[in-house]
Motif scaffolding. Structure first.
Motif, PDB file in Angstrom:
ATOM      1  N   VAL A 109      87.533 -50.345  -9.965  1.00 60.91           N
ATOM      2  CA  VAL A 109      87.592 -49.833 -11.338  1.00 60.91           C
ATOM      3  C   VAL A 109      89.055 -49.569 -11.674  1.00 60.91           C
ATOM      4  CG1 VAL A 109      86.864 -48.007 -12.906  1.00 60.91           C
ATOM      5  CG2 VAL A 109      85.298 -48.817 -11.116  1.00 60.91           C
ATOM      6  N   CYS A 110      89.519 -50.192 -12.748  1.00 63.18           N
ATOM      7  CA  CYS A 110      90.962 -50.189 -13.020  1.00 63.18           C
ATOM      8  C   CYS A 110      91.464 -48.884 -13.630  1.00 63.18           C
ATOM      9  CB  CYS A 110      91.314 -51.349 -13.953  1.00 63.18           C
ATOM     10  SG  CYS A 110      90.990 -52.969 -13.228  1.00 63.18           S
ATOM     11  N   THR A 111      90.688 -48.267 -14.527  1.00 62.62           N
ATOM     12  CA  THR A 111      91.182 -47.055 -15.197  1.00 62.62           C
ATOM     13  C   THR A 111      90.372 -45.837 -14.760  1.00 62.62           C
ATOM     14  OG1 THR A 111      89.716 -46.994 -17.135  1.00 62.62           O
ATOM     15  CG2 THR A 111      91.630 -48.486 -17.231  1.00 62.62           C
ATOM     16  N   ASP A 112      90.855 -44.664 -15.208  1.00 66.21           N
ATOM     17  CA  ASP A 112      90.206 -43.418 -14.798  1.00 66.21           C
ATOM     18  C   ASP A 112      89.073 -42.996 -15.733  1.00 66.21           C
ATOM     19  OD1 ASP A 112      91.576 -42.549 -17.038  1.00 66.21           O
ATOM     20  OD2 ASP A 112      92.892 -41.161 -15.962  1.00 66.21           O
ATOM     21  N   GLY A 113      88.854 -43.769 -16.792  1.00 68.53           N
ATOM     22  CA  GLY A 113      87.745 -43.443 -17.687  1.00 68.53           C
ATOM     23  C   GLY A 113      87.914 -42.129 -18.437  1.00 68.53           C
TER      24      GLY A 113
ATOM     25  N   LEU B 158      82.985 -58.806  -5.120  1.00 66.95           N
ATOM     26  CA  LEU B 158      83.832 -57.735  -5.663  1.00 66.95           C
ATOM     27  C   LEU B 158      83.744 -57.792  -7.178  1.00 66.95           C
ATOM     28  CD1 LEU B 158      86.099 -55.554  -5.558  1.00 66.95           C
ATOM     29  CD2 LEU B 158      87.746 -57.452  -5.518  1.00 66.95           C
ATOM     30  N   ALA B 159      83.269 -56.706  -7.777  1.00 66.50           N
ATOM     31  CA  ALA B 159      83.196 -56.617  -9.231  1.00 66.50           C
ATOM     32  C   ALA B 159      84.340 -55.742  -9.731  1.00 66.50           C
ATOM     33  CB  ALA B 159      81.850 -56.038  -9.655  1.00 66.50           C
ATOM     34  N   ILE B 160      85.105 -56.281 -10.692  1.00 67.80           N
ATOM     35  CA  ILE B 160      86.295 -55.599 -11.201  1.00 67.80           C
ATOM     36  C   ILE B 160      86.038 -55.196 -12.646  1.00 67.80           C
ATOM     37  CG2 ILE B 160      88.766 -55.822 -11.677  1.00 67.80           C
ATOM     38  CD1 ILE B 160      88.872 -58.000  -9.479  1.00 67.80           C
ATOM     39  N   GLY B 161      85.983 -53.909 -12.911  1.00 72.21           N
ATOM     40  CA  GLY B 161      85.726 -53.411 -14.260  1.00 72.21           C
ATOM     41  C   GLY B 161      86.875 -52.578 -14.775  1.00 72.21           C
TER      42      GLY B 161
ATOM     43  N   GLY C 205      72.350 -49.940  -2.498  1.00 73.40           N
ATOM     44  CA  GLY C 205      71.765 -49.236  -1.363  1.00 73.40           C
ATOM     45  C   GLY C 205      72.625 -49.390  -0.120  1.00 73.40           C
ATOM     46  N   ALA C 206      71.995 -49.814   0.961  1.00 71.73           N
ATOM     47  CA  ALA C 206      72.707 -49.934   2.236  1.00 71.73           C
ATOM     48  C   ALA C 206      73.769 -51.027   2.195  1.00 71.73           C
ATOM     49  CB  ALA C 206      71.722 -50.234   3.362  1.00 71.73           C
ATOM     50  N   ARG C 207      73.687 -51.910   1.200  1.00 74.28           N
ATOM     51  CA  ARG C 207      74.684 -52.982   1.096  1.00 74.28           C
ATOM     52  C   ARG C 207      75.859 -52.591   0.208  1.00 74.28           C
ATOM     53  NH1 ARG C 207      74.139 -55.961   5.288  1.00 74.28           N
ATOM     54  NH2 ARG C 207      75.812 -57.130   4.287  1.00 74.28           N
ATOM     55  N   ALA C 208      75.898 -51.332  -0.233  1.00 73.16           N
ATOM     56  CA  ALA C 208      77.037 -50.866  -1.046  1.00 73.16           C
ATOM     57  C   ALA C 208      78.291 -50.885  -0.178  1.00 73.16           C
ATOM     58  CB  ALA C 208      76.775 -49.467  -1.581  1.00 73.16           C
ATOM     59  N   GLY C 209      79.308 -51.535  -0.686  1.00 74.33           N
ATOM     60  CA  GLY C 209      80.573 -51.600   0.039  1.00 74.33           C
ATOM     61  C   GLY C 209      81.522 -50.532  -0.470  1.00 74.33           C
ATOM     62  N   GLU C 210      82.783 -50.906  -0.624  1.00 77.82           N
ATOM     63  CA  GLU C 210      83.779 -49.933  -1.070  1.00 77.82           C
ATOM     64  C   GLU C 210      83.742 -49.784  -2.589  1.00 77.82           C
ATOM     65  OE1 GLU C 210      87.713 -49.951   0.424  1.00 77.82           O
ATOM     66  OE2 GLU C 210      87.129 -50.869   2.330  1.00 77.82           O
ATOM     67  N   VAL C 211      84.086 -48.580  -3.037  1.00 78.35           N
ATOM     68  CA  VAL C 211      84.291 -48.323  -4.461  1.00 78.35           C
ATOM     69  C   VAL C 211      85.724 -47.830  -4.602  1.00 78.35           C
ATOM     70  CG1 VAL C 211      83.537 -47.048  -6.506  1.00 78.35           C
ATOM     71  CG2 VAL C 211      81.865 -47.684  -4.737  1.00 78.35           C
ATOM     72  N   ARG C 212      86.559 -48.694  -5.171  1.00 78.68           N
ATOM     73  CA  ARG C 212      87.981 -48.364  -5.273  1.00 78.68           C
ATOM     74  C   ARG C 212      88.367 -48.116  -6.724  1.00 78.68           C
ATOM     75  NH1 ARG C 212      91.594 -52.092  -1.202  1.00 78.68           N
ATOM     76  NH2 ARG C 212      90.354 -51.768   0.699  1.00 78.68           N
ATOM     77  N   PHE C 213      89.389 -47.285  -6.908  1.00 79.55           N
ATOM     78  CA  PHE C 213      89.869 -46.945  -8.248  1.00 79.55           C
ATOM     79  C   PHE C 213      91.381 -47.163  -8.289  1.00 79.55           C
ATOM     80  CE2 PHE C 213      86.178 -44.400  -7.223  1.00 79.55           C
ATOM     81  CZ  PHE C 213      85.372 -44.542  -8.344  1.00 79.55           C
TER      82      PHE C 213
END
Ligand SMILES: [Zn+2]
Length: 259
Positions: A62-66, A31-34, A97-105
Motif C-alpha cells: 500500500v503506497c500511501t497512509d490513507g 503482489l497487489a499494489i494499491g 487466510g493462511a495464504r496471507a503473505g506480507e502487508v507492506r506500507f
C-alpha cells in the motif's frame, strides 16, 4: 466495422472484444499494489481470495497512509493512518487466510504520492524481495481518472516491474533482480481478461468490510441498510462484468504478460 475484426468492440456497452482471455492458472505468489488501504480489495479482492484458496501466497503493498480517507475535518490523522494499517492487515487475512503473505506500507502521505525515481526504487525493491509471479495494480492510463494517487500507484506498479526485472536498475538493492510472469491492471481502460470470482464475492465483501473507517466516506454506509445496499452494488457490478463471459461474477483486468 466487421463483427469479426480481431480486437474490435463487439458490444459497445461492455467493450467486449474477440480476444479476451480468462482465468489464469493459480500462481504460486502474487503482489497487489494499491494507492490506499482498501484499493486492492475493490480492484482484485475476489481474484486474490480465489488464488489464495488455490495455494497462492498473497502479498499487499500500500503506497500511501490513507490519512485523507475521512469526511471528519477534526480527525487525528496519525490515528487514522494507524487504524487503516490495522484494517488493511485484517482485510489481507480475510482474503487469504493462511495464504496471507506480507502487508507492506510505503507510507507516503495520502494525496501526495508521486511516481518519482525514489518511489519506483522502493516498489522495485518490494518486487525483488517478495518475488511475486503476478503483480496486480491500478491501470494508470484509465481515461478521465481524477485521483492522482491511483494514477501514480499504477505507474509505480508498471515502472517498478521494469526496474525490478533488469539487473542494472537500482544496483544498490541487496537482492537479485526478479521478473514477474504477468501484470494485471484493475479499473482497466481497455480490459481484456476476465477472472471468474463467482464463489468469492462473499470473501471480497468480507475483506472490504474490514475497512470500517471507510464505511461513511467510501462505502456510503452509516447503517445496516446502507451496508446491504453497498453489498448489492458490488455484487451487481461483478455480475454485470461476468455476464459477457458466462460467469456469475467476474473481475476484469488488462493483462500484460510480456514482461
Ligand atoms: Zn484509493
Amino acid at each position: 466495422m466487421a463483427a469479426n475484426d480481431p480486437g474490435q468492440p463487439l458490444h459497445p456497452s461492455t467493450g467486449l472484444t474477440t480476444n479476451w482471455s480468462t482465468n489464469l492458472p493459480t500462481p504460486p505468489s502474487a503482489l497487489a499494489i494499491g494507492a490506499h488501504p482498501d484499493d486492492v480489495e475493490f480492484g482484485c479482492g475476489g481474484l486474490l481470495a480465489k488464488w489464495a484458496e488455490g495455494g497462492c501466497t498473497v502479498h499487499h503493498l500500500v503506497c500511501t497512509d490513507g490519512s485523507k480517507g475521512t469526511w471528519n475535518p477534526d480527525v487525528n490523522v496519525a490515528e487514522l493512518a494507524a487504524r487503516r494499517q490495522d484494517e488493511q492487515r485484517d482485510a489481507a487475512r480475510r482474503l487469504a487466510g493462511a495464504r496471507a503473505g506480507e502487508v507492506r506500507f510505503l507510507g507516503y502521505v495520502d494525496g501526495e504520492l508521486d511516481s518519482d525515481l525514489a518511489a519506483r526504487g522502493r516498489v522495485a525493491l518490494a518486487i525483488r524481495e517478495l518475488r511475486p509471479s503476478v503483480v496486480l495494480g491500478h491501470d494508470p492510463w484509465k481515461r478521465y481518472r481524477l485521483h492522482p494517487d491511483h494514477r501514480h500507484a499504477g505507474l509505480l506498479a508498471c515502472e517498478g516491474i521494469v526496474a525490478a526485472r533488469d539487473p542494472h536498475f537500482f544496483r544498490e538493492h541487496p537482492v537479485p533482480h526478479h521478473r514477474p510472469d504477468a501484470l494485471l491492471l484493475w479499473e482497466a481502460d481497455e480490459p481484456d481478461h476476465a477472472e471468474d470470482v463467482s464463489d468469492f464475492v462473499a470473501a471480497k465483501l468480507r475483506a472490504l468490510e474490514a475497512h470500517e473507517s471507510q464505511f461513511e466516506s467510501t462505502m456510503k454506509a452509516v447503517d445496516h441498510a446502507d451496508l446491504d445496499r453497498f453489498r448489492a452494488r458490488i455484487t451487481d457490478r461483478l455480475g454485470a462484468l461476468g455476464e459477457p463471459h458466462s460467469m456469475r461474477a467476474a473481475e476484469v483486468f488488462k493483462l500484460i504478460d510480456q514482461l
